[in-house]
Structures are given as C-alpha cells and as structure tokens.
Scaffold this motif. Structure first.
Motif, PDB file in Angstrom:
ATOM      1  N   VAL A  53     -36.791  60.599 -42.485  1.00  0.00           N
ATOM      2  CA  VAL A  53     -37.138  59.835 -41.599  1.00  0.00           C
ATOM      3  C   VAL A  53     -36.007  60.301 -40.566  1.00  0.00           C
ATOM      4  O   VAL A  53     -35.074  60.204 -40.288  1.00  0.00           O
ATOM      5  CB  VAL A  53     -35.884  58.390 -42.668  1.00  0.00           C
ATOM      6  CG1 VAL A  53     -35.505  57.216 -41.222  1.00  0.00           C
ATOM      7  CG2 VAL A  53     -36.858  58.453 -43.795  1.00  0.00           C
ATOM      8  N   CYS A  54     -36.719  59.726 -39.138  1.00  0.00           N
ATOM      9  CA  CYS A  54     -36.192  60.514 -37.710  1.00  0.00           C
ATOM     10  C   CYS A  54     -34.401  59.560 -37.966  1.00  0.00           C
ATOM     11  O   CYS A  54     -34.454  57.873 -37.942  1.00  0.00           O
ATOM     12  CB  CYS A  54     -36.972  60.362 -36.287  1.00  0.00           C
ATOM     13  SG  CYS A  54     -36.348  59.969 -35.239  1.00  0.00           S
ATOM     14  N   GLN A  59     -38.522  56.597 -37.940  1.00  0.00           N
ATOM     15  CA  GLN A  59     -39.677  56.227 -38.268  1.00  0.00           C
ATOM     16  C   GLN A  59     -39.817  57.716 -39.229  1.00  0.00           C
ATOM     17  O   GLN A  59     -39.361  59.088 -38.851  1.00  0.00           O
ATOM     18  CB  GLN A  59     -41.076  56.945 -37.179  1.00  0.00           C
ATOM     19  CG  GLN A  59     -41.725  57.567 -37.124  1.00  0.00           C
ATOM     20  CD  GLN A  59     -42.881  57.984 -36.145  1.00  0.00           C
ATOM     21  OE1 GLN A  59     -43.790  57.111 -35.517  1.00  0.00           O
ATOM     22  NE2 GLN A  59     -42.055  59.456 -35.176  1.00  0.00           N
ATOM     23  N   GLN A  60     -40.778  57.484 -40.388  1.00  0.00           N
ATOM     24  CA  GLN A  60     -40.589  58.562 -41.033  1.00  0.00           C
ATOM     25  C   GLN A  60     -41.703  59.796 -40.810  1.00  0.00           C
ATOM     26  O   GLN A  60     -42.600  59.311 -39.800  1.00  0.00           O
ATOM     27  CB  GLN A  60     -42.104  57.962 -42.488  1.00  0.00           C
ATOM     28  CG  GLN A  60     -42.234  59.038 -43.237  1.00  0.00           C
ATOM     29  CD  GLN A  60     -42.510  59.079 -44.985  1.00  0.00           C
ATOM     30  OE1 GLN A  60     -43.065  57.738 -44.951  1.00  0.00           O
ATOM     31  NE2 GLN A  60     -42.459  59.693 -45.684  1.00  0.00           N
ATOM     32  N   PHE A  61     -42.007  61.197 -40.861  1.00  0.00           N
ATOM     33  CA  PHE A  61     -41.998  61.959 -40.386  1.00  0.00           C
ATOM     34  C   PHE A  61     -42.625  63.171 -41.102  1.00  0.00           C
ATOM     35  O   PHE A  61     -43.413  64.095 -40.438  1.00  0.00           O
ATOM     36  CB  PHE A  61     -41.642  62.669 -39.165  1.00  0.00           C
ATOM     37  CG  PHE A  61     -40.291  63.611 -40.015  1.00  0.00           C
ATOM     38  CD1 PHE A  61     -39.996  64.924 -40.038  1.00  0.00           C
ATOM     39  CD2 PHE A  61     -38.623  62.767 -40.028  1.00  0.00           C
ATOM     40  CE1 PHE A  61     -39.132  65.078 -40.735  1.00  0.00           C
ATOM     41  CE2 PHE A  61     -38.405  63.718 -39.878  1.00  0.00           C
ATOM     42  CZ  PHE A  61     -38.182  64.418 -41.105  1.00  0.00           C
ATOM     43  N   ALA A  62     -42.144  62.715 -42.020  1.00  0.00           N
ATOM     44  CA  ALA A  62     -42.420  64.083 -43.092  1.00  0.00           C
ATOM     45  C   ALA A  62     -43.044  62.539 -45.019  1.00  0.00           C
ATOM     46  O   ALA A  62     -42.295  62.228 -45.721  1.00  0.00           O
ATOM     47  CB  ALA A  62     -42.326  65.473 -43.554  1.00  0.00           C
ATOM     48  N   ARG A  63     -43.753  63.457 -46.075  1.00  0.00           N
ATOM     49  CA  ARG A  63     -43.360  63.078 -47.273  1.00  0.00           C
ATOM     50  C   ARG A  63     -42.828  64.655 -48.105  1.00  0.00           C
ATOM     51  O   ARG A  63     -42.695  65.574 -47.521  1.00  0.00           O
ATOM     52  CB  ARG A  63     -44.887  63.651 -47.800  1.00  0.00           C
ATOM     53  CG  ARG A  63     -45.332  61.383 -47.182  1.00  0.00           C
ATOM     54  CD  ARG A  63     -46.342  61.473 -47.732  1.00  0.00           C
ATOM     55  NE  ARG A  63     -47.466  60.466 -46.704  1.00  0.00           N
ATOM     56  CZ  ARG A  63     -47.947  60.301 -45.724  1.00  0.00           C
ATOM     57  NH1 ARG A  63     -48.363  61.590 -44.452  1.00  0.00           N
ATOM     58  NH2 ARG A  63     -48.213  59.326 -45.393  1.00  0.00           N
ATOM     59  N   LYS A  79     -46.256  63.254 -35.717  1.00  0.00           N
ATOM     60  CA  LYS A  79     -45.487  62.595 -35.823  1.00  0.00           C
ATOM     61  C   LYS A  79     -44.148  63.708 -35.176  1.00  0.00           C
ATOM     62  O   LYS A  79     -42.933  63.623 -34.791  1.00  0.00           O
ATOM     63  CB  LYS A  79     -44.715  62.024 -36.933  1.00  0.00           C
ATOM     64  CG  LYS A  79     -45.887  60.925 -37.791  1.00  0.00           C
ATOM     65  CD  LYS A  79     -45.958  59.550 -36.968  1.00  0.00           C
ATOM     66  CE  LYS A  79     -46.897  59.161 -37.386  1.00  0.00           C
ATOM     67  NZ  LYS A  79     -46.304  57.348 -37.599  1.00  0.00           N
ATOM     68  N   VAL A  80     -44.122  64.777 -35.226  1.00  0.00           N
ATOM     69  CA  VAL A  80     -43.318  66.239 -35.467  1.00  0.00           C
ATOM     70  C   VAL A  80     -44.217  66.575 -34.283  1.00  0.00           C
ATOM     71  O   VAL A  80     -45.082  67.506 -33.944  1.00  0.00           O
ATOM     72  CB  VAL A  80     -42.697  66.859 -36.053  1.00  0.00           C
ATOM     73  CG1 VAL A  80     -42.258  66.034 -37.273  1.00  0.00           C
ATOM     74  CG2 VAL A  80     -43.598  67.360 -36.370  1.00  0.00           C
TER      75      VAL A  80
END
Length: 83
Positions: A53-54, A59-63, A79-80
């Motif tokens: 989470v940034c 915002q969620q940028f990965a899992r 997202k990145v």
C-alpha cells in the motif's frame, strides 16, 4: 523449484508510485525488463507503512504471493514505475 539468489543482482533501482510519485522502496533488480515482481528478500530499503500500500495515496500497488518458494510482491500493471 529453485529459489532466487539471496545476494542477487548488484544494480539497485528506485520504485515509485505511478499516481503520487512517492518512493516505495529500493530494490536489487536483475535483467533489463519491466518490473513484474519483487522478491521481498531483495528489497534494500522499504518506505511503505503497510505491505503493498502506497503511504502517499493509500492505493494498493501489488499483491503478496509466493514465487518459486520465496515470498514476493506481484506488481499490478501501471501502478508503479522505476528509475
């Protein structure tokens, strides 16, 4: 399956949020392709408060996932970006 090298590559890249340009972490990346996944053991410096989470725009940028038996972050497309 084989695990990635712990020491890994020497080249370090800075990973930023695509929306608010906040630095997320410094990562030892191998190869010259796009940033698709980040092995957690290769992250040099982590600037996030919660995983994936940034801290700037929340915002969620990965899992989080397991890749080749090692914990990793699987990046969400767009997202990145890295420098």
């Amino acid at each position: 399956m084989a695990k990635p090298n712990k020491k890994g590559p020497v080249r370090t890249v800075n990973v930023y949020c695509a929306r608010c340009k906040t630095q997320l972490f410094k990562y030892r990346k191998g190869g010259k392709g796009a940033l698709v996944k980040c092995f957690i053991e290769r992250i040099v410096e982590d600037m996030t408060n919660a995983p994936c989470v940034c801290p700037g725009c929340e915002q969620q940028f990965a899992r989080q996932t397991m890749i080749r038996g090692a914990p990793a972050y699987k990046m969400i497309g767009g997202k990145v970006h890295m420098k």
